[in-house]
Design an enzyme around this catalytic site. Structure first.
Site, PDB file in Angstrom:
ATOM      1  N   CYS A 118       2.223   6.455  -7.835  1.00  0.00           N
ATOM      2  CA  CYS A 118       1.277   7.561  -7.998  1.00  0.00           C
ATOM      3  C   CYS A 118       1.870   8.836  -8.566  1.00  0.00           C
ATOM      4  CB  CYS A 118       0.622   7.875  -6.658  1.00  0.00           C
ATOM      5  SG  CYS A 118      -0.496   6.582  -6.132  1.00  0.00           S
ATOM      6  N   LYS A 123      -3.718 -14.717  -7.029  1.00  0.00           N
ATOM      7  CA  LYS A 123      -3.806 -13.689  -5.992  1.00  0.00           C
ATOM      8  C   LYS A 123      -5.032 -13.951  -5.101  1.00  0.00           C
ATOM      9  CE  LYS A 123      -3.087  -9.088  -6.759  1.00  0.00           C
ATOM     10  NZ  LYS A 123      -3.431  -7.736  -7.228  1.00  0.00           N
ATOM     11  N   THR A 147      -7.500   6.281  -9.843  1.00  0.00           N
ATOM     12  CA  THR A 147      -7.248   7.663 -10.260  1.00  0.00           C
ATOM     13  C   THR A 147      -7.474   7.771 -11.768  1.00  0.00           C
ATOM     14  OG1 THR A 147      -5.637   7.896  -8.500  1.00  0.00           O
ATOM     15  CG2 THR A 147      -5.532   9.516 -10.279  1.00  0.00           C
TER      16      THR A 147
HETATM   17  C1  UDX Z   1       1.460   9.287  -2.696  1.00  0.00           C
HETATM   18  C2  UDX Z   1       0.551  10.306  -2.000  1.00  0.00           C
HETATM   19  O1  UDX Z   1       1.205  10.819  -0.827  1.00  0.00           O
HETATM   20  C3  UDX Z   1      -0.776   9.676  -1.654  1.00  0.00           C
HETATM   21  O2  UDX Z   1      -1.632  10.645  -1.084  1.00  0.00           O
HETATM   22  C4  UDX Z   1      -1.411   9.100  -2.912  1.00  0.00           C
HETATM   23  O3  UDX Z   1      -2.602   8.402  -2.607  1.00  0.00           O
HETATM   24  C5  UDX Z   1      -0.440   8.144  -3.617  1.00  0.00           C
HETATM   25  O4  UDX Z   1       0.815   8.795  -3.846  1.00  0.00           O
HETATM   26  P1  UDX Z   1       2.957   7.211  -1.959  1.00  0.00           P
HETATM   27  O5  UDX Z   1       3.236   7.010  -3.422  1.00  0.00           O
HETATM   28  O6  UDX Z   1       2.627   6.012  -1.142  1.00  0.00           O
HETATM   29  O7  UDX Z   1       1.737   8.240  -1.766  1.00  0.00           O
HETATM   30  O8  UDX Z   1       4.273   7.873  -1.315  1.00  0.00           O
HETATM   31  P2  UDX Z   1       4.692   9.221  -0.587  1.00  0.00           P
HETATM   32  O9  UDX Z   1       4.974   8.945   0.842  1.00  0.00           O
HETATM   33  O10 UDX Z   1       3.781  10.346  -0.868  1.00  0.00           O
HETATM   34  O11 UDX Z   1       6.123   9.480  -1.268  1.00  0.00           O
HETATM   35  C6  UDX Z   1       6.234   9.574  -2.691  1.00  0.00           C
HETATM   36  C7  UDX Z   1       7.677   9.768  -3.101  1.00  0.00           C
HETATM   37  O12 UDX Z   1       8.117  11.079  -2.773  1.00  0.00           O
HETATM   38  C8  UDX Z   1       8.689   8.816  -2.469  1.00  0.00           C
HETATM   39  O13 UDX Z   1       9.587   8.384  -3.464  1.00  0.00           O
HETATM   40  C9  UDX Z   1       9.402   9.661  -1.436  1.00  0.00           C
HETATM   41  O14 UDX Z   1      10.711   9.236  -1.192  1.00  0.00           O
HETATM   42  C10 UDX Z   1       9.367  11.029  -2.112  1.00  0.00           C
HETATM   43  N1  UDX Z   1       9.432  12.161  -1.176  1.00  0.00           N
HETATM   44  C11 UDX Z   1       8.412  12.402  -0.314  1.00  0.00           C
HETATM   45  C12 UDX Z   1      10.524  13.018  -1.217  1.00  0.00           C
HETATM   46  O15 UDX Z   1      11.450  12.834  -2.013  1.00  0.00           O
HETATM   47  N2  UDX Z   1      10.548  14.106  -0.377  1.00  0.00           N
HETATM   48  C13 UDX Z   1       9.535  14.363   0.487  1.00  0.00           C
HETATM   49  O16 UDX Z   1       9.629  15.371   1.205  1.00  0.00           O
HETATM   50  C14 UDX Z   1       8.442  13.477   0.529  1.00  0.00           C
END
Ligand code: UDX
Length: 433
Positions: A256, A40, A122
């Site tokens: 996350c 990496k 985290t």
């Molecule tokens: C998330 C947090 O938003 C971020 O602040 C943290 O640092 C890491 O975790 P991320 O995992 O990149 O970020 O994705 P995010 O855009 O938050 O979406 C997470 C999941 O929720 C996705 O699978 C998405 O499809 C789902 N989702 C999101 C829904 O099903 N409905 C929604 O309304 C929003």
């Protein structure tokens, strides 16, 4: 002449580490980024990224002369005093956060240095206090990361807030970290370490709760003939509720939410407190990933030997991340019902190939749909909205779409001859054909 900025060290060059490294380089800091994986590090030194994140490769290359990638901890310790810890903390089999990588980093640090350890990984609330006890000479700051994959570069440059947690004695270190972020002009909250750690876990758990809540509302909408899109719009207009994270679908995934919700539930449990609500949030999400199976059965009857095409595999669009993607559970369930599963993702096919058993991977959406009895939209990639759905209908054995993200235009699909099912919408189904 511009002033020389304080060097920044980054330990662990995953999604968070690389964005942190590139972001501070963009702000003019010399950055030394250390990872234990030689391949990496070599790739990054050539400006090659092993993940898909819009704008990040450009930012790394643009700042190449300011970022040094290395496998050597000694080089990092020599070059920087402010050290961001960005190693991953995946869930253990019990659902607790696995802190072994954080501990491995701590073991490599000199006990008598003057470094400032800035925890971006985290970790459960209480971790910072215990690290501080083990390394009394070092300063310790908790600085949780809130970036979202797919928009990570923009999130670094324009965060909703910067949280800086430090305990008495570490005020200077906290001020140094605040100084690093000052050019971004973001709202900054300075608090104690345990509260900063809890802010991160509570934020992710709350967002996951919003999603599971709207998914349950969607399931009720289907029973009573309401449309969850309209319901969410109406709810979101209430400022106290807010419009975001109310998109119903087939469940949340990613690196996350699943891990942090579980880690918070376990953290509470380890103190003797049963976090009832989060237990349900997790269960609702697990069941939601499987609801598509019932929708397909309502149209097709038995799924034995039916060919089902999954459009999208990544846990969300604009990333190739497959961690905890709903597609993994869905594919396995469909296979469990005897279906033949074919799939296409614009960028995640390669990663998915390592995880999916006996799933045929197609090179395009139309190729995946060839001869299929049904299409399931799993990830809302823009190209699926633009697809020539009339051409798709002509290629499929049956024109049936289950839209797991309520992303497609039902009117357009029906005009192209499709039976269309979304999530949380009135069902179209008559008797299975
Ligand atoms: C998330 C947090 O938003 C971020 O602040 C943290 O640092 C890491 O975790 P991320 O995992 O990149 O970020 O994705 P995010 O855009 O938050 O979406 C997470 C999941 O929720 C996705 O699978 C998405 O499809 C789902 N989702 C999101 C829904 O099903 N409905 C929604 O309304 C929003």
């Amino acid at each position: 002449m511009s002033e020389r900025r304080e060097p920044v060290g980054v330990i662990g060059v995953g999604w968070v580490g690389l964005v942190t490294a590139a972001g501070f380089a963009e702000l003019g800091h010399p950055v030394i980024a250390r990872d234990i994986l030689p391949d990496k590090v070599a790739a990054l030194s050539r400006g090659e990224l092993q993940m898909h994140e819009p704008g990040l490769a450009e930012m790394v290359r643009r700042n190449a002369e300011r970022i040094t990638f290395t496998t050597e901890m000694a080089e990092l310790l020599e070059g920087a005093r402010l050290l961001f810890v960005c190693v991953d903390t995946p869930p253990t089999y019990s659902g607790d956060a696995d802190l072994s990588r954080v501990r491995a980093v701590i073991d490599e640090l000199p006990a008598d240095g003057d470094q400032v350890l800035i925890m971006k990984s985290t970790v459960p609330a209480g971790t910072g206090e215990s690290i501080r006890r083990d390394l009394p000479r070092l300063s310790y700051v908790s600085c949780p990361e809130f970036l979202k994959e797919g928009t990570a570069v923009a999130d670094f440059m324009n965060p909703d807030r910067v949280v800086i947690g430090a305990n008495p004695g570490d005020e200077e270190a906290a001020a140094a970290v605040a100084g690093l972020y000052a050019p971004l002009g973001a709202e900054t909250l300075q608090t104690d370490v345990a509260s900063a750690e809890m802010i991160k876990l509570a934020s992710n758990a709350f967002l996951a709760t919003k999603i599971s809540f709207i998914n349950e509302i969607a399931n009720v909408c289907e029973e009573v003939g309401a449309d969850v899109g309209e319901v969410a719009r109406g709810m979101g207009l209430d400022e106290r509720i807010g419009a975001s994270f109310l998109r119903a679908g087939i469940g949340y995934g990613g690196s996350c939410f699943p891990k942090d919700v579980s880690a918070l539930k376990m953290l509470a449990g380890n103190t003797g407190y049963h976090f009832q609500l989060l237990t349900s949030v997790i269960e609702v999400n697990e069941l939601q990933k499987r609801r598509v199976v019932g929708k397909l059965q309502a149209h097709l009857g038995s799924l034995i030997d039916k060919r089902v095409a999954l459009l999208g595999l990544a846990f969300k669009p604009d990333t190739d991340d497959m961690r905890e993607a709903s597609s993994l559970v869905l594919a396995a369930r469909l296979q469990g019902e005897g279906a033949e599963v074919v799939a296409y993702d614009p960028v995640a096919n390669a990663r998915a190939a390592e995880l999916l058993d006996s799933v045929e991977l197609a090179e395009s959406a139309l190729e995946a749909l060839e001869g299929a009895d049904a299409a399931v939209l799993v990830t809302e990639w823009g190209e699926f909205a633009e697809l020539d759905w009339a051409a798709a209908a002509a290629r499929m054995a049956r024109p049936l779409v289950v839209d797991g993200r309520n992303f497609l235009d039902p009117g357009k699909l029906r005009a192209a001859g499709f039976a269309y099912e979304g999530i949380g919408k009135k069902q179209e189904i008559g008797a299975p054909s």
